[in-house]
Design a protein around this motif. Structure first.
Motif, PDB file in Angstrom:
ATOM      1  N   GLU A   9       1.005 -28.957 -13.660  1.00 50.84           N
ATOM      2  CA  GLU A   9       1.811 -29.172 -14.864  1.00 50.84           C
ATOM      3  C   GLU A   9       1.591 -30.580 -15.430  1.00 50.84           C
ATOM      4  O   GLU A   9       1.442 -30.761 -16.638  1.00 50.84           O
ATOM      5  CB  GLU A   9       3.287 -28.974 -14.504  1.00 50.84           C
ATOM      6  CG  GLU A   9       4.258 -29.277 -15.601  1.00 50.84           C
ATOM      7  CD  GLU A   9       5.712 -29.258 -15.095  1.00 50.84           C
ATOM      8  OE1 GLU A   9       6.560 -29.740 -15.847  1.00 50.84           O
ATOM      9  OE2 GLU A   9       5.979 -28.773 -13.986  1.00 50.84           O
ATOM     10  N   PHE A  13      -0.306 -31.794 -18.896  1.00 53.00           N
ATOM     11  CA  PHE A  13       0.365 -32.701 -19.825  1.00 53.00           C
ATOM     12  C   PHE A  13      -0.557 -33.846 -20.219  1.00 53.00           C
ATOM     13  O   PHE A  13      -0.631 -34.232 -21.390  1.00 53.00           O
ATOM     14  CB  PHE A  13       1.650 -33.250 -19.194  1.00 53.00           C
ATOM     15  CG  PHE A  13       2.339 -34.299 -20.029  1.00 53.00           C
ATOM     16  CD1 PHE A  13       3.106 -33.937 -21.124  1.00 53.00           C
ATOM     17  CD2 PHE A  13       2.212 -35.647 -19.722  1.00 53.00           C
ATOM     18  CE1 PHE A  13       3.741 -34.897 -21.902  1.00 53.00           C
ATOM     19  CE2 PHE A  13       2.840 -36.611 -20.494  1.00 53.00           C
ATOM     20  CZ  PHE A  13       3.608 -36.235 -21.580  1.00 53.00           C
ATOM     21  N   ASP A  16      -3.312 -32.295 -22.676  1.00 55.98           N
ATOM     22  CA  ASP A  16      -2.936 -31.599 -23.911  1.00 55.98           C
ATOM     23  C   ASP A  16      -1.745 -32.176 -24.663  1.00 55.98           C
ATOM     24  O   ASP A  16      -1.347 -31.619 -25.677  1.00 55.98           O
ATOM     25  CB  ASP A  16      -2.609 -30.126 -23.583  1.00 55.98           C
ATOM     26  CG  ASP A  16      -3.787 -29.420 -22.941  1.00 55.98           C
ATOM     27  OD1 ASP A  16      -4.936 -29.790 -23.238  1.00 55.98           O
ATOM     28  OD2 ASP A  16      -3.550 -28.507 -22.128  1.00 55.98           O
ATOM     29  N   SER A  17      -1.175 -33.269 -24.197  1.00 63.16           N
ATOM     30  CA  SER A  17       0.047 -33.740 -24.842  1.00 63.16           C
ATOM     31  C   SER A  17      -0.243 -34.504 -26.133  1.00 63.16           C
ATOM     32  O   SER A  17      -1.193 -35.278 -26.204  1.00 63.16           O
ATOM     33  CB  SER A  17       0.831 -34.645 -23.894  1.00 63.16           C
ATOM     34  OG  SER A  17       0.132 -35.851 -23.708  1.00 63.16           O
ATOM     35  N   PRO A  18       0.588 -34.275 -27.148  1.00 64.47           N
ATOM     36  CA  PRO A  18       0.453 -35.069 -28.374  1.00 64.47           C
ATOM     37  C   PRO A  18       0.913 -36.501 -28.100  1.00 64.47           C
ATOM     38  O   PRO A  18       1.714 -36.741 -27.204  1.00 64.47           O
ATOM     39  CB  PRO A  18       1.383 -34.364 -29.360  1.00 64.47           C
ATOM     40  CG  PRO A  18       2.312 -33.560 -28.533  1.00 64.47           C
ATOM     41  CD  PRO A  18       1.625 -33.269 -27.224  1.00 64.47           C
ATOM     42  N   SER A  19       0.389 -37.442 -28.864  1.00 63.40           N
ATOM     43  CA  SER A  19       0.747 -38.845 -28.632  1.00 63.40           C
ATOM     44  C   SER A  19       2.237 -39.058 -28.887  1.00 63.40           C
ATOM     45  O   SER A  19       2.821 -38.465 -29.789  1.00 63.40           O
ATOM     46  CB  SER A  19      -0.074 -39.757 -29.532  1.00 63.40           C
ATOM     47  OG  SER A  19       0.213 -39.473 -30.879  1.00 63.40           O
ATOM     48  N   ARG A  21       4.694 -38.156 -26.954  1.00 63.13           N
ATOM     49  CA  ARG A  21       5.527 -37.248 -26.159  1.00 63.13           C
ATOM     50  C   ARG A  21       5.648 -37.804 -24.738  1.00 63.13           C
ATOM     51  O   ARG A  21       4.667 -38.259 -24.158  1.00 63.13           O
ATOM     52  CB  ARG A  21       4.906 -35.866 -26.146  1.00 63.13           C
ATOM     53  CG  ARG A  21       5.794 -34.842 -25.493  1.00 63.13           C
ATOM     54  CD  ARG A  21       5.311 -33.442 -25.784  1.00 63.13           C
ATOM     55  NE  ARG A  21       6.050 -32.532 -24.950  1.00 63.13           N
ATOM     56  CZ  ARG A  21       5.511 -31.546 -24.269  1.00 63.13           C
ATOM     57  NH1 ARG A  21       4.223 -31.314 -24.362  1.00 63.13           N
ATOM     58  NH2 ARG A  21       6.245 -30.764 -23.533  1.00 63.13           N
ATOM     59  N   THR A  22       6.836 -37.751 -24.174  1.00 63.39           N
ATOM     60  CA  THR A  22       7.053 -38.298 -22.836  1.00 63.39           C
ATOM     61  C   THR A  22       7.363 -37.193 -21.833  1.00 63.39           C
ATOM     62  O   THR A  22       7.752 -36.088 -22.198  1.00 63.39           O
ATOM     63  CB  THR A  22       8.214 -39.315 -22.821  1.00 63.39           C
ATOM     64  OG1 THR A  22       9.412 -38.656 -23.195  1.00 63.39           O
ATOM     65  CG2 THR A  22       7.924 -40.489 -23.737  1.00 63.39           C
ATOM     66  N   LYS A  23       7.191 -37.546 -20.573  1.00 63.96           N
ATOM     67  CA  LYS A  23       7.482 -36.636 -19.473  1.00 63.96           C
ATOM     68  C   LYS A  23       8.134 -37.450 -18.360  1.00 63.96           C
ATOM     69  O   LYS A  23       7.749 -38.584 -18.104  1.00 63.96           O
ATOM     70  CB  LYS A  23       6.199 -35.987 -18.965  1.00 63.96           C
ATOM     71  CG  LYS A  23       6.443 -34.979 -17.863  1.00 63.96           C
ATOM     72  CD  LYS A  23       5.367 -33.928 -17.923  1.00 63.96           C
ATOM     73  CE  LYS A  23       5.670 -32.766 -17.030  1.00 63.96           C
ATOM     74  NZ  LYS A  23       6.667 -31.869 -17.573  1.00 63.96           N
ATOM     75  N   GLU A 106      10.534 -41.991 -17.637  1.00 60.07           N
ATOM     76  CA  GLU A 106       9.954 -41.183 -18.716  1.00 60.07           C
ATOM     77  C   GLU A 106       8.759 -41.968 -19.256  1.00 60.07           C
ATOM     78  O   GLU A 106       8.923 -43.121 -19.655  1.00 60.07           O
ATOM     79  CB  GLU A 106      10.973 -40.964 -19.834  1.00 60.07           C
ATOM     80  CG  GLU A 106      12.130 -40.092 -19.468  1.00 60.07           C
ATOM     81  CD  GLU A 106      11.886 -38.623 -19.750  1.00 60.07           C
ATOM     82  OE1 GLU A 106      11.018 -38.309 -20.577  1.00 60.07           O
ATOM     83  OE2 GLU A 106      12.564 -37.803 -19.126  1.00 60.07           O
ATOM     84  N   THR A 108       4.672 -41.754 -21.432  1.00 57.64           N
ATOM     85  CA  THR A 108       3.688 -41.009 -22.224  1.00 57.64           C
ATOM     86  C   THR A 108       2.449 -40.769 -21.369  1.00 57.64           C
ATOM     87  O   THR A 108       2.296 -41.361 -20.291  1.00 57.64           O
ATOM     88  CB  THR A 108       3.292 -41.788 -23.488  1.00 57.64           C
ATOM     89  OG1 THR A 108       2.629 -42.988 -23.091  1.00 57.64           O
ATOM     90  CG2 THR A 108       4.494 -42.100 -24.354  1.00 57.64           C
ATOM     91  N   ALA A 109       1.538 -39.940 -21.860  1.00 59.42           N
ATOM     92  CA  ALA A 109       0.314 -39.636 -21.124  1.00 59.42           C
ATOM     93  C   ALA A 109      -0.516 -40.903 -20.885  1.00 59.42           C
ATOM     94  O   ALA A 109      -1.048 -41.104 -19.786  1.00 59.42           O
ATOM     95  CB  ALA A 109      -0.505 -38.591 -21.876  1.00 59.42           C
TER      96      ALA A 109
END
Length: 138
Positions: A9, A13, A16-19, A21-23, A106, A108-109
């Motif tokens: 997962e 992320f 494929d994550s848009p700039s 976006r956080t996880k 949290e 970003t990529a």
């Protein structure tokens, strides 16, 4: 870097994550393997005093020998990760867990990639949120 990223997962992320976006992630610091203490002899320990851990001073001396620590007793890996979080501007958002030697934050990529390259990072895992399951008795 990829060796420190754990979980399909999280890898997805990163790719494929848009700039922007956080996880939520867990950053685990490098630490030595822990082994259970061996008992001398086959007799059961019956004295409560022998079951207690050694005093804090003795534990700190043992820890200093096994893991590189700073003068305050903090493992060097945690200090390096904390410095990286500060450099990325995440230090105010990070939650530190000294017991497990980890941080939850949290990110970003791009920030996750930079954290993965930080010395002292053992693994970066997704922070999974578990929902509460209530036992409904009818």
């Amino acid at each position: 870097m990829i060796a420190t990223i754990r979980g399909a997962e999280l890898v997805a992320f990163l790719h494929d994550s848009p700039s922007g976006r956080t996880k939520s992630i867990i950053i685990e610091s490098a630490r030595p393997a822990v082994s259970a203490p061996s008992r001398a002899g086959r007799t059961a320990i019956s004295s409560p005093r022998r079951m207690l851990p050694p005093p804090a001073v003795a534990l700190l001396k043992q820890l200093t020998k096994k893991v590189g620590t700073t003068a305050s007793g903090t493992p060097e890996a945690m200090v390096k990760i904390e410095q990286a979080l500060k450099r990325l501007g995440l230090d105010g958002l990070a939650r530190r867990n000294d017991l497990s030697g980890s941080f939850v934050v949290e990110a970003t990529a791009d920030q996750i990639r930079e954290l993965a390259a930080t010395p002292g990072v053992q693994a970066i895992r997704p922070n999974r949120r578990h929902r509460n399951v209530r036992n409904i008795a009818s």
